[in-house]
Design an enzyme around this catalytic site. Structure first.
Site, PDB file in Angstrom:
ATOM      1  N   ASP A   1     -13.763  -3.755 -15.479  1.00  0.00           N
ATOM      2  CA  ASP A   1     -15.035  -4.603 -14.626  1.00  0.00           C
ATOM      3  C   ASP A   1     -14.962  -4.037 -13.264  1.00  0.00           C
ATOM      4  OD1 ASP A   1     -14.007  -7.447 -16.369  1.00  0.00           O
ATOM      5  OD2 ASP A   1     -15.274  -5.984 -16.770  1.00  0.00           O
TER       6      ASP A   1
ATOM      7  N   ASP B   1     -11.939 -11.201  -6.288  1.00  0.00           N
ATOM      8  CA  ASP B   1     -10.786 -10.807  -6.908  1.00  0.00           C
ATOM      9  C   ASP B   1      -9.609 -10.371  -6.442  1.00  0.00           C
ATOM     10  OD1 ASP B   1     -11.750 -11.565  -9.813  1.00  0.00           O
ATOM     11  OD2 ASP B   1     -13.206  -9.829  -9.580  1.00  0.00           O
TER      12      ASP B   1
ATOM     13  N   GLU C   1      -4.441  -9.757 -14.269  1.00  0.00           N
ATOM     14  CA  GLU C   1      -5.564  -9.045 -14.555  1.00  0.00           C
ATOM     15  C   GLU C   1      -6.036  -7.883 -13.792  1.00  0.00           C
ATOM     16  OE1 GLU C   1      -9.323 -10.953 -14.536  1.00  0.00           O
ATOM     17  OE2 GLU C   1      -9.917  -9.928 -16.413  1.00  0.00           O
ATOM     18  N   GLU C   2      -5.667  -7.910 -12.532  1.00  0.00           N
ATOM     19  CA  GLU C   2      -6.140  -7.139 -11.520  1.00  0.00           C
ATOM     20  C   GLU C   2      -5.089  -5.972 -11.558  1.00  0.00           C
ATOM     21  OE1 GLU C   2      -9.149  -7.237 -10.499  1.00  0.00           O
ATOM     22  OE2 GLU C   2      -9.389  -9.239 -11.299  1.00  0.00           O
TER      23      GLU C   2
ATOM     24  N   ASP D   1      -4.181 -14.556 -14.255  1.00  0.00           N
ATOM     25  CA  ASP D   1      -5.899 -14.374 -14.079  1.00  0.00           C
ATOM     26  C   ASP D   1      -6.139 -14.707 -12.661  1.00  0.00           C
ATOM     27  OD1 ASP D   1      -8.249 -13.687 -13.865  1.00  0.00           O
ATOM     28  OD2 ASP D   1      -8.821 -14.304 -15.871  1.00  0.00           O
TER      29      ASP D   1
ATOM     30  N   LEU E   1      -8.711 -14.657 -10.481  1.00  0.00           N
ATOM     31  CA  LEU E   1      -9.935 -15.363 -10.601  1.00  0.00           C
ATOM     32  C   LEU E   1     -10.502 -14.980 -11.760  1.00  0.00           C
ATOM     33  CD1 LEU E   1     -11.378 -16.789  -8.303  1.00  0.00           C
ATOM     34  CD2 LEU E   1     -12.711 -14.731  -7.596  1.00  0.00           C
ATOM     35  N   ASP E   2     -10.612 -16.259 -12.636  1.00  0.00           N
ATOM     36  CA  ASP E   2     -11.227 -16.096 -14.082  1.00  0.00           C
ATOM     37  C   ASP E   2     -12.917 -16.677 -14.049  1.00  0.00           C
ATOM     38  OD1 ASP E   2     -11.416 -16.015 -16.748  1.00  0.00           O
ATOM     39  OD2 ASP E   2     -11.908 -18.126 -16.739  1.00  0.00           O
TER      40      ASP E   2
ATOM     41  N   GLU F   1      -4.805 -15.788 -20.198  1.00  0.00           N
ATOM     42  CA  GLU F   1      -5.990 -16.897 -20.498  1.00  0.00           C
ATOM     43  C   GLU F   1      -5.820 -17.541 -21.708  1.00  0.00           C
ATOM     44  OE1 GLU F   1      -9.880 -14.341 -18.675  1.00  0.00           O
ATOM     45  OE2 GLU F   1      -9.191 -13.526 -20.577  1.00  0.00           O
TER      46      GLU F   1
HETATM   47  P1  AFP Z   1     -15.111 -12.836 -15.895  1.00  0.00           P
HETATM   48  O1  AFP Z   1     -13.956 -13.335 -15.162  1.00  0.00           O
HETATM   49  O2  AFP Z   1     -15.119 -11.245 -16.020  1.00  0.00           O
HETATM   50  O3  AFP Z   1     -16.502 -13.348 -15.414  1.00  0.00           O
HETATM   51  O4  AFP Z   1     -14.761 -13.397 -17.583  1.00  0.00           O
HETATM   52  C1  AFP Z   1     -14.864 -14.780 -17.830  1.00  0.00           C
HETATM   53  C2  AFP Z   1     -14.263 -14.897 -18.924  1.00  0.00           C
HETATM   54  O5  AFP Z   1     -13.131 -14.259 -19.384  1.00  0.00           O
HETATM   55  C3  AFP Z   1     -14.229 -16.308 -19.329  1.00  0.00           C
HETATM   56  O6  AFP Z   1     -13.875 -17.160 -18.196  1.00  0.00           O
HETATM   57  C4  AFP Z   1     -15.433 -16.968 -20.026  1.00  0.00           C
HETATM   58  O7  AFP Z   1     -15.430 -17.889 -20.921  1.00  0.00           O
HETATM   59  C5  AFP Z   1     -16.054 -15.556 -20.766  1.00  0.00           C
HETATM   60  O8  AFP Z   1     -15.466 -14.539 -20.105  1.00  0.00           O
HETATM   61  C6  AFP Z   1     -17.540 -15.448 -20.885  1.00  0.00           C
HETATM   62  O9  AFP Z   1     -17.752 -14.302 -21.372  1.00  0.00           O
HETATM   63  P2  AFP Z   1     -19.330 -13.938 -21.938  1.00  0.00           P
HETATM   64  O10 AFP Z   1     -19.799 -13.350 -20.492  1.00  0.00           O
HETATM   65  O11 AFP Z   1     -19.029 -12.900 -22.866  1.00  0.00           O
HETATM   66  O12 AFP Z   1     -20.087 -14.897 -22.295  1.00  0.00           O
END
Ligand code: AFP
Length: 358
Positions: A73, A79, A101-102, A120, A122-123, A286
């Site tokens: 990403d 982040d 994660e970073e 993680d 910043l999820d 996660e």
């Molecule tokens: P990001 O941290 O890259 O925004 O991802 C968030 C995540 O890991 C989790 O928090 C969400 O439930 C899931 O991804 C969302 O995934 P989709 O975009 O495939 O729905």
């Protein structure tokens, strides 16, 4: 597995942790990690609330974005900032090694310290730009004295966790944690920058009619997941005999907090998209911590067939399918994965495939 309730002597996070340590001195290092996380989370909440004002009003505190992280990403500025905040805070705690994660590789913090942490920072960071809740998720494991390398400390099942937690930065900032006893919730008071006790013992409702899944991936799912969702969508006329509701925030922490509050189930299964054979979520920082917190609140967490906390990782950034939430509903979904009768005689598009998709 659940430990007893600890009598509270005050109503802040610090009082709570002090009471735990007074009862069991061995929890002191874990309590120190929780304090470090709380400190970084309070600062993260402040920075998130500032949004684009943060970089100019804070002397350029938010670093430049643009470097690709281990997941490929593009890292957002927050982040990077949160990774720095949590790394600095955890470096002051009894943490030997940090997986983030970073970071592509584990980072050494304090040689000989008793704990290791996977985080993680910043999820759900794709939600930052649209002002939707994001979060921090972390897992605390014992450092292994005979670990062959830094990564080897983390190759322990989730059941070995000494503690875990997540923070939701939403309308309020909420910190959910467990040190092996009941899952407790705290709320950040922005006036004092301290966390106050919200609920000492979270209990996930055993049954619910609400599910969370990214339904745009329907065509990629395996037959078991499709069968459950098909039956849920058929409502009271279908096999599950009840009407359902759906929610999907795309920040797991926000979906998780809703499930802790009013029940429900969350699914991120493996699917047939390239790179999604074991889903999207990372086991160490996660899936495993969420499973720990869910079980300590009376819920269940599975990869579809196997209890999450029994899975032994083989790589620090490995992915894992995840289904968690209300115990009875998770059991129902496990049934779809293990009882061939439940997916028989459906669409010819259904092929006999396993949970981990190719
Ligand atoms: P990001 O941290 O890259 O925004 O991802 C968030 C995540 O890991 C989790 O928090 C969400 O439930 C899931 O991804 C969302 O995934 P989709 O975009 O495939 O729905």
């Amino acid at each position: 597995m659940r430990m007893g309730r600890t009598a509270m002597t005050g109503n802040g996070l610090d009082d709570y942790l002090r009471a735990l340590v007074a009862k069991d001195a061995a929890l002191a290092p874990v309590a120190a990690v929780m304090r470090a996380v709380a400190k970084a989370a309070a600062e993260t909440a402040k920075q998130i609330a500032l949004g684009p004002l943060g970089s100019s009003h804070d002397g350029g505190a938010i670093p430049e974005a643009g470097h690709a992280n281990a997941g490929g990403d593009v890292q957002k500025a927050l982040d990077l900032l949160t990774d720095r905040l949590f790394t600095e805070a955890l470096a002051d705690a009894p943490v030997a090694v940090l997986v983030s994660e970073e970071l592509d590789e584990p980072k050494r913090l304090n040689a000989g310290a008793p704990l290791v942490v996977a985080i993680d920072p910043l999820d759900g960071s794709s939600n930052i730009d649209v002002n939707v809740s994001v979060g921090t998720i972390f897992s605390i494991l014992p450092a292994l004295p005979d670990a062959a390398d830094d990564a080897a400390h983390f190759m322990q099942p989730g059941s070995a966790q000494r503690g875990a937690g997540f923070v939701v930065y939403g309308p309020q900032t909420i910190f959910i944690l467990s040190v092996g006893g009941p899952t407790a919730a705290f709320i950040l008071d922005p006036r004092s920058h301290a966390f106050a006790l919200l609920k000492e013992e979270m209990a996930i409702a055993p049954d619910s009619h609400e599910y969370a899944i990214n339904a745009s991936n329907y065509r990629h799912w395996d037959p078991a997941v499709r069968a459950f969702i098909d039956d849920a969508m058929e409502g009271e006329d279908g096999r599950l005999s009840r009407n359902h509701n759906m929610r999907w925030v795309a920040s797991m922490v926000a979906d998780a907090y809703r499930i802790f509050t009013r029940g429900g189930v969350f699914l991120y299964p493996g699917d047939q998209r390239k790179g999604y054979g074991a889903g999207r979520l990372r086991l160490l920082y996660e899936v495993s911590p969420i499973a720990f917190l869910v079980e300590h609140a009376g819920g269940k967490a599975t990869d579809g067939a196997k209890r999450i906390l029994d899975i032994v990782p083989t790589a620090v950034h490995q992915r894992c399918p995840l289904v968690f939430g209300s115990a009875q509903v998770v059991e129902t979904i496990v049934g779809y994965h293990t009882d061939p009768k439940l997916i028989a005689n459906r669409s010819p598009l259904f092929k006999a495939r396993g949970l981990m998709m190719g």
